[in-house]
Design a protein around this motif. Structure first.
Motif, PDB file in Angstrom:
ATOM      1  N   ALA A 121      -4.363 -10.630  -3.370  1.00 39.29           N
ATOM      2  CA  ALA A 121      -5.295 -11.545  -4.031  1.00 39.29           C
ATOM      3  C   ALA A 121      -6.329 -11.996  -3.011  1.00 39.29           C
ATOM      4  O   ALA A 121      -5.986 -12.369  -1.875  1.00 39.29           O
ATOM      5  N   VAL A 122      -7.596 -11.945  -3.410  1.00 38.66           N
ATOM      6  CA  VAL A 122      -8.700 -12.485  -2.611  1.00 38.66           C
ATOM      7  C   VAL A 122      -9.403 -13.484  -3.513  1.00 38.66           C
ATOM      8  O   VAL A 122     -10.153 -13.108  -4.414  1.00 38.66           O
ATOM      9  N   GLY A 123      -9.108 -14.748  -3.315  1.00 39.37           N
ATOM     10  CA  GLY A 123      -9.598 -15.763  -4.233  1.00 39.37           C
ATOM     11  C   GLY A 123      -8.968 -15.556  -5.601  1.00 39.37           C
ATOM     12  O   GLY A 123      -7.749 -15.428  -5.731  1.00 39.37           O
ATOM     13  N   LYS A 124      -9.798 -15.444  -6.617  1.00 40.26           N
ATOM     14  CA  LYS A 124      -9.292 -15.218  -7.964  1.00 40.26           C
ATOM     15  C   LYS A 124      -9.181 -13.731  -8.302  1.00 40.26           C
ATOM     16  O   LYS A 124      -8.686 -13.364  -9.370  1.00 40.26           O
ATOM     17  N   SER A 125      -9.648 -12.896  -7.414  1.00 36.50           N
ATOM     18  CA  SER A 125      -9.610 -11.452  -7.636  1.00 36.50           C
ATOM     19  C   SER A 125      -8.261 -10.889  -7.180  1.00 36.50           C
ATOM     20  O   SER A 125      -7.814 -11.159  -6.050  1.00 36.50           O
ATOM     21  N   LYS A 126      -7.622 -10.104  -8.038  1.00 35.17           N
ATOM     22  CA  LYS A 126      -6.320  -9.526  -7.714  1.00 35.17           C
ATOM     23  C   LYS A 126      -6.368  -8.006  -7.804  1.00 35.17           C
ATOM     24  O   LYS A 126      -7.123  -7.455  -8.615  1.00 35.17           O
ATOM     25  N   ASN A 127      -5.556  -7.368  -6.983  1.00 37.46           N
ATOM     26  CA  ASN A 127      -5.546  -5.914  -6.950  1.00 37.46           C
ATOM     27  C   ASN A 127      -4.123  -5.432  -6.650  1.00 37.46           C
ATOM     28  O   ASN A 127      -3.387  -6.061  -5.888  1.00 37.46           O
ATOM     29  N   ALA A 128      -3.732  -4.333  -7.271  1.00 35.74           N
ATOM     30  CA  ALA A 128      -2.413  -3.731  -7.011  1.00 35.74           C
ATOM     31  C   ALA A 128      -2.615  -2.256  -6.720  1.00 35.74           C
ATOM     32  O   ALA A 128      -3.308  -1.556  -7.470  1.00 35.74           O
ATOM     33  N   ILE A 129      -2.009  -1.802  -5.642  1.00 33.45           N
ATOM     34  CA  ILE A 129      -2.142  -0.402  -5.246  1.00 33.45           C
ATOM     35  C   ILE A 129      -0.822   0.097  -4.687  1.00 33.45           C
ATOM     36  O   ILE A 129      -0.094  -0.650  -4.019  1.00 33.45           O
ATOM     37  N   ARG A 130      -0.491   1.342  -4.987  1.00 30.93           N
ATOM     38  CA  ARG A 130       0.740   1.954  -4.478  1.00 30.93           C
ATOM     39  C   ARG A 130       0.430   2.624  -3.143  1.00 30.93           C
ATOM     40  O   ARG A 130      -0.477   3.448  -3.055  1.00 30.93           O
ATOM     41  N   LYS A 131       1.194   2.246  -2.120  1.00 29.51           N
ATOM     42  CA  LYS A 131       0.943   2.739  -0.780  1.00 29.51           C
ATOM     43  C   LYS A 131       2.164   3.454  -0.209  1.00 29.51           C
ATOM     44  O   LYS A 131       3.303   3.227  -0.638  1.00 29.51           O
ATOM     45  N   ARG A 132       1.884   4.272   0.814  1.00 25.66           N
ATOM     46  CA  ARG A 132       2.970   4.908   1.578  1.00 25.66           C
ATOM     47  C   ARG A 132       2.629   4.819   3.065  1.00 25.66           C
ATOM     48  O   ARG A 132       1.476   5.048   3.461  1.00 25.66           O
ATOM     49  N   GLN A 133       3.624   4.466   3.847  1.00 28.25           N
ATOM     50  CA  GLN A 133       3.468   4.382   5.296  1.00 28.25           C
ATOM     51  C   GLN A 133       4.557   5.202   5.981  1.00 28.25           C
ATOM     52  O   GLN A 133       5.685   5.274   5.494  1.00 28.25           O
ATOM     53  N   TYR A 134       4.212   5.772   7.120  1.00 24.19           N
ATOM     54  CA  TYR A 134       5.176   6.418   7.996  1.00 24.19           C
ATOM     55  C   TYR A 134       5.227   5.615   9.296  1.00 24.19           C
ATOM     56  O   TYR A 134       4.195   5.442   9.959  1.00 24.19           O
ATOM     57  N   TRP A 135       6.421   5.111   9.613  1.00 28.55           N
ATOM     58  CA  TRP A 135       6.634   4.313  10.817  1.00 28.55           C
ATOM     59  C   TRP A 135       7.409   5.147  11.837  1.00 28.55           C
ATOM     60  O   TRP A 135       8.397   5.788  11.492  1.00 28.55           O
ATOM     61  N   VAL A 136       6.965   5.128  13.106  1.00 28.51           N
ATOM     62  CA  VAL A 136       7.673   5.848  14.168  1.00 28.51           C
ATOM     63  C   VAL A 136       8.120   4.849  15.232  1.00 28.51           C
ATOM     64  O   VAL A 136       7.496   3.801  15.432  1.00 28.51           O
ATOM     65  N   LYS A 137       9.219   5.201  15.897  1.00 29.46           N
ATOM     66  CA  LYS A 137       9.735   4.353  16.958  1.00 29.46           C
ATOM     67  C   LYS A 137       9.039   4.724  18.270  1.00 29.46           C
ATOM     68  O   LYS A 137       9.102   5.863  18.723  1.00 29.46           O
ATOM     69  N   GLU A 138       8.349   3.755  18.851  1.00 28.94           N
ATOM     70  CA  GLU A 138       7.681   3.945  20.130  1.00 28.94           C
ATOM     71  C   GLU A 138       8.290   2.957  21.119  1.00 28.94           C
ATOM     72  O   GLU A 138       8.005   1.757  21.059  1.00 28.94           O
ATOM     73  N   GLY A 139       9.155   3.474  21.979  1.00 24.49           N
ATOM     74  CA  GLY A 139       9.912   2.583  22.848  1.00 24.49           C
ATOM     75  C   GLY A 139      10.878   1.776  22.012  1.00 24.49           C
ATOM     76  O   GLY A 139      11.701   2.333  21.277  1.00 24.49           O
ATOM     77  N   SER A 140      10.764   0.466  22.049  1.00 24.13           N
ATOM     78  CA  SER A 140      11.648  -0.406  21.258  1.00 24.13           C
ATOM     79  C   SER A 140      10.953  -0.944  20.015  1.00 24.13           C
ATOM     80  O   SER A 140      11.530  -1.736  19.277  1.00 24.13           O
ATOM     81  N   GLU A 141       9.722  -0.506  19.761  1.00 24.07           N
ATOM     82  CA  GLU A 141       8.950  -1.050  18.645  1.00 24.07           C
ATOM     83  C   GLU A 141       8.639   0.016  17.600  1.00 24.07           C
ATOM     84  O   GLU A 141       8.485   1.193  17.916  1.00 24.07           O
ATOM     85  N   TRP A 142       8.522  -0.446  16.352  1.00 21.27           N
ATOM     86  CA  TRP A 142       8.132   0.424  15.259  1.00 21.27           C
ATOM     87  C   TRP A 142       6.629   0.303  15.032  1.00 21.27           C
ATOM     88  O   TRP A 142       6.091  -0.803  14.971  1.00 21.27           O
TER      89      TRP A 142
END
Length: 403
Positions: free
Chosen positions: A374-395
């Motif tokens: 939501a940005v103010g009164k404007s709303k939006n819905a979107i389907r997303k995909r992410q790929y997370w990799v382990k770099e050292g101790s962090e994702w």
């Protein structure tokens, strides 16, 4: 004794030392069979058990029932033939017909071996596939393929908890798994979605009673230059109940009754198929721990979006990030910021979140979700995909795009 030697040969076990008795083989889960017919694999396993106990008459009766119910089950016919031959002379090899094509006998031996091994290595139903961290509320089940065992496991989503449902014998590519290019006749390794349902009447007989096309190549495949297309779950021709373990052009092939069971519950865009070269299983305590850690990782990213702290948000992305268009992180992130025209999110919520550990050498998690912003009164819905990799101790996020 002959029956026990035959069973040992099929299972690929040593013929010396400690050997588990046939009674130690766990009962096979029920696969869907045609109304009024016995379950074919359960009946085949009962034949193996009788062979292991040297109960030849009982084994033959069951083999006769198996081929009567499933006349195109070639492995069943071979077992029946050996049992009949045992009444006339010693049988020391599986498939004892001297004039039979050796390549076909090898294929049937391979099928017999993986079917028995699947029982001896059958996972505890109380354990959970490590790859399945969380399923979305809108996902009914997940299909987990283990190419090393030629097996497909079905787990049901019961209010966020995974419940083992059934498992099936499968065939894969002629040259095994880990597809990299078109025409290599290998089955891909990864996390895929069912993206279509094709009923049997619309297909050539070769594909059996139906097909479930998969989303190969996915985003990670494309990132790594893997090519090819047309990877399906499908059935077998009407003249063959099952195929050898290594026999397809890359598809995952099931017996028609098993395929129909999956077809009846598969949902386009929702049903996930995880294909791995060795499925690992963990107990519920370990699964909860890993799931909570992955959920927290995603929630921290979501909170950074809501805080409008661009520097904090950017810290969750890998320097090796590439968008679907091949953009580097600075280019992509700058474009995302410009699209907001200086506005900031007043709220960001994620729903229908699924989290899967990606099979393969990388320590990677793929997340798919609906992002409601939501940005103010404007709303939006979107389907997303992410790929997370382990770099050292962090994702870190190495890919993000619309799903």
């Amino acid at each position: 004794m002959l029956g026990r030697l035959l069973m040992l040969c099929l299972a690929g076990l040593p013929t010396t030392g400690s050997v588990a008795s046939s009674s130690s083989i766990p009962p096979q889960s029920a696969s869907p069979a045609a109304p009024g017919k016995p379950d074919p694999e359960a009946l085949l396993i009962d034949v193996y058990k009788d062979l292991g106990a040297n109960r030849l008459r009982e084994a033959l009766d069951k083999a006769n029932a198996l081929v009567a119910a499933y006349p195109t089950f070639r492995l069943g016919h071979l077992v029946q033939g050996d049992l009949l031959l045992m009444h006339a002379r010693p049988v020391r090899n599986f498939g004892a017909m001297a004039d039979a094509p050796q390549d076909k006998l090898k294929e049937l031996r391979d099928e017999a071996m993986v079917r028995i091994r699947s029982l001896q290595e059958k996972p505890d139903p109380n354990l959970i596939p490590k790859a399945v961290l969380q399923m979305g509320e809108d996902q009914k089940n997940v299909l987990v393929v283990d190419t090393s065992r030629s097996r497909l496991y079905v787990y049901e989503n019961q209010d966020g908890q995974l419940k083992y449902q059934s498992d099936y014998y499968i065939s894969q590519g002629r040259f095994g798994a880990n597809k990299t290019k078109e025409g290599d006749q290998r089955t891909p390794i990864g996390v895929y979605y069912v993206n279509n349902r094709i009923p049997g009447p619309k297909l050539p007989d070769f594909y059996g009673t139906g097909a479930l096309p998969l989303s190969y190549p996915n985003e990670w495949d494309k990132r790594n230059g893997r090519s090819g297309y047309g990877i399906w779950l499908h059935g077998t021709p009407s003249d063959n109940f099952s195929r050898p373990p290594l026999s397809s052009d890359g598809c995952v092939v099931l017996a028609n009754p098993d395929l129909q069971s999956l077809y009846s519950t598969a949902e386009v865009g929702k049903t996930v198929v995880v294909i791995s070269q060795g499925v690992q299983f963990v107990n519920k305590g370990e699964w909860d721990k890993q799931r909570q850690a992955a959920t927290a990782m995603l929630e921290q990213w979501q909170q950074s979006l809501e805080s409008a702290d661009s520097e904090k948000t950017l810290s969750y992305y890998s320097r090796d990030f590439r968008s679907a268009l091949g953009e580097s992180l600075p280019t992509w992130f700058s474009r995302q910021q410009k699209s907001m025209n200086g506005a900031r999110f007043t709220s960001v919520k994620l729903r229908d979140v699924s989290l899967f550990r990606y099979p393969g050498p990388e320590d990677m998690i793929v997340s798919t979700f609906i992002q409601e912003s939501a940005v103010g009164k404007s709303k939006n819905a979107i389907r997303k995909r992410q790929y997370w990799v382990k770099e050292g101790s962090e994702w870190k996020i190495i890919y993000e795009g619309n799903a």
